[in-house]
Design a protein around this motif. Structure first.
Motif, PDB file in Angstrom:
ATOM      1  N   MET A  97       0.976  -1.090  -0.084  1.00  0.00           N
ATOM      2  CA  MET A  97      -0.067   0.232  -0.018  1.00  0.00           C
ATOM      3  C   MET A  97       0.836   1.129  -0.141  1.00  0.00           C
ATOM      4  SD  MET A  97      -2.724   1.006   2.858  1.00  0.00           S
ATOM      5  CE  MET A  97      -3.742   2.507   2.646  1.00  0.00           C
ATOM      6  N   ASN A  98       0.673   2.132  -1.159  1.00  0.00           N
ATOM      7  CA  ASN A  98       1.467   3.183  -1.024  1.00  0.00           C
ATOM      8  C   ASN A  98       0.632   4.334  -1.005  1.00  0.00           C
ATOM      9  OD1 ASN A  98       3.837   1.855  -1.770  1.00  0.00           O
ATOM     10  ND2 ASN A  98       3.429   1.941  -3.978  1.00  0.00           N
ATOM     11  N   ILE A  99       1.124   5.393  -0.159  1.00  0.00           N
ATOM     12  CA  ILE A  99       0.279   6.699   0.273  1.00  0.00           C
ATOM     13  C   ILE A  99       1.041   7.822  -0.566  1.00  0.00           C
ATOM     14  CG2 ILE A  99      -0.433   8.203   2.197  1.00  0.00           C
ATOM     15  CD1 ILE A  99      -0.509   5.806   3.960  1.00  0.00           C
ATOM     16  N   ASP A 100       0.048   8.458  -1.394  1.00  0.00           N
ATOM     17  CA  ASP A 100       0.719   9.724  -1.918  1.00  0.00           C
ATOM     18  C   ASP A 100       0.803  10.757  -0.894  1.00  0.00           C
ATOM     19  OD1 ASP A 100       1.567  11.663  -3.951  1.00  0.00           O
ATOM     20  OD2 ASP A 100      -0.208  11.388  -5.268  1.00  0.00           O
ATOM     21  N   TRP A 101       1.773  10.995  -0.583  1.00  0.00           N
ATOM     22  CA  TRP A 101       1.844  12.112   0.683  1.00  0.00           C
ATOM     23  C   TRP A 101       1.453  13.558   0.038  1.00  0.00           C
ATOM     24  CZ3 TRP A 101       1.178  10.608   5.522  1.00  0.00           C
ATOM     25  CH2 TRP A 101       1.582   9.171   5.799  1.00  0.00           C
ATOM     26  N   ALA A 102       2.156  13.662  -0.888  1.00  0.00           N
ATOM     27  CA  ALA A 102       1.964  15.265  -1.602  1.00  0.00           C
ATOM     28  C   ALA A 102       0.543  15.201  -1.810  1.00  0.00           C
ATOM     29  CB  ALA A 102       2.611  14.942  -2.702  1.00  0.00           C
ATOM     30  N   ALA A 103      -0.255  14.447  -2.269  1.00  0.00           N
ATOM     31  CA  ALA A 103      -1.755  14.493  -2.655  1.00  0.00           C
ATOM     32  C   ALA A 103      -2.653  14.665  -1.250  1.00  0.00           C
ATOM     33  CB  ALA A 103      -2.422  13.324  -3.569  1.00  0.00           C
ATOM     34  N   LEU A 104      -2.074  13.966  -0.179  1.00  0.00           N
ATOM     35  CA  LEU A 104      -2.803  13.989   1.081  1.00  0.00           C
ATOM     36  C   LEU A 104      -2.433  15.362   1.696  1.00  0.00           C
ATOM     37  CD1 LEU A 104      -4.411  12.415   3.395  1.00  0.00           C
ATOM     38  CD2 LEU A 104      -2.101  11.833   4.238  1.00  0.00           C
ATOM     39  N   GLY A 105      -1.274  15.972   1.399  1.00  0.00           N
ATOM     40  CA  GLY A 105      -0.692  17.286   2.109  1.00  0.00           C
ATOM     41  C   GLY A 105      -1.482  18.353   1.306  1.00  0.00           C
ATOM     42  N   THR A 106      -1.876  18.205   0.175  1.00  0.00           N
ATOM     43  CA  THR A 106      -2.879  19.069  -0.704  1.00  0.00           C
ATOM     44  C   THR A 106      -4.052  19.075  -0.091  1.00  0.00           C
ATOM     45  OG1 THR A 106      -1.119  18.812  -2.643  1.00  0.00           O
ATOM     46  CG2 THR A 106      -3.244  19.874  -2.867  1.00  0.00           C
ATOM     47  N   VAL A 107      -4.473  17.888  -0.215  1.00  0.00           N
ATOM     48  CA  VAL A 107      -6.061  17.830   0.287  1.00  0.00           C
ATOM     49  C   VAL A 107      -6.075  18.643   1.745  1.00  0.00           C
ATOM     50  CG1 VAL A 107      -7.742  16.256   1.070  1.00  0.00           C
ATOM     51  CG2 VAL A 107      -6.564  16.178  -1.097  1.00  0.00           C
ATOM     52  N   PHE A 108      -5.307  18.316   2.508  1.00  0.00           N
ATOM     53  CA  PHE A 108      -5.145  18.739   3.868  1.00  0.00           C
ATOM     54  C   PHE A 108      -5.115  20.458   4.023  1.00  0.00           C
ATOM     55  CE2 PHE A 108      -2.919  20.375   7.643  1.00  0.00           C
ATOM     56  CZ  PHE A 108      -3.623  19.863   8.737  1.00  0.00           C
ATOM     57  N   GLY A 109      -4.164  20.757   3.145  1.00  0.00           N
ATOM     58  CA  GLY A 109      -3.891  22.246   3.304  1.00  0.00           C
ATOM     59  C   GLY A 109      -5.169  23.144   2.448  1.00  0.00           C
ATOM     60  N   VAL A 110      -5.610  22.413   1.442  1.00  0.00           N
ATOM     61  CA  VAL A 110      -6.964  22.988   0.654  1.00  0.00           C
ATOM     62  C   VAL A 110      -8.137  23.041   1.742  1.00  0.00           C
ATOM     63  CG1 VAL A 110      -8.581  23.114  -1.081  1.00  0.00           C
ATOM     64  CG2 VAL A 110      -6.073  22.975  -1.470  1.00  0.00           C
ATOM     65  N   SER A 111      -8.279  21.821   2.358  1.00  0.00           N
ATOM     66  CA  SER A 111      -9.565  21.631   3.213  1.00  0.00           C
ATOM     67  C   SER A 111      -9.100  22.811   4.520  1.00  0.00           C
ATOM     68  CB  SER A 111      -9.511  20.288   3.765  1.00  0.00           C
ATOM     69  OG  SER A 111      -9.644  19.501   2.714  1.00  0.00           O
ATOM     70  N   LEU A 112      -7.920  22.962   5.119  1.00  0.00           N
ATOM     71  CA  LEU A 112      -7.793  23.935   6.261  1.00  0.00           C
ATOM     72  C   LEU A 112      -7.964  25.232   5.689  1.00  0.00           C
ATOM     73  CD1 LEU A 112      -6.706  24.218   9.255  1.00  0.00           C
ATOM     74  CD2 LEU A 112      -4.409  24.560   7.921  1.00  0.00           C
TER      75      LEU A 112
END
Length: 73
Positions: free
Chosen positions: A1-16
């Motif tokens: 299982m690979n997590i795309d940390w860049a995409a996760l960070g982008t979603v977190f930043g935009v949501s915040l």
């Protein structure tokens, strides 16, 4: 299982950012309604404050409706 940390960070930043913006906009609407009453007591109409508050609430509702649209689509 690979997590795309860049995409996760982008979603977190935009949501915040969007969450803080919506809360700020809603707060401006509440402040606008609160300023309406003292203006009416001092002889003014308080219409600009009320109009600004309604505009803030309408923008909040539009943002929520757009979010729901994105989820459903």
């Amino acid at each position: 299982m690979n997590i795309d940390w860049a995409a996760l960070g982008t979603v977190f930043g935009v949501s915040l950012v969007i969450t803080v913006a919506l809360v700020g906009l809603f707060t401006l609407g509440i402040v606008g309604l609160a300023k309406q009453t003292p203006a009416a007591r001092s002889g003014g109409s308080g219409a600009p404050a009320r109009l600004g508050a309604y505009a803030c609430f309408a923008l909040c509702a539009a943002a929520v409706a757009y979010g729901i649209h994105l989820i459903v689509a």
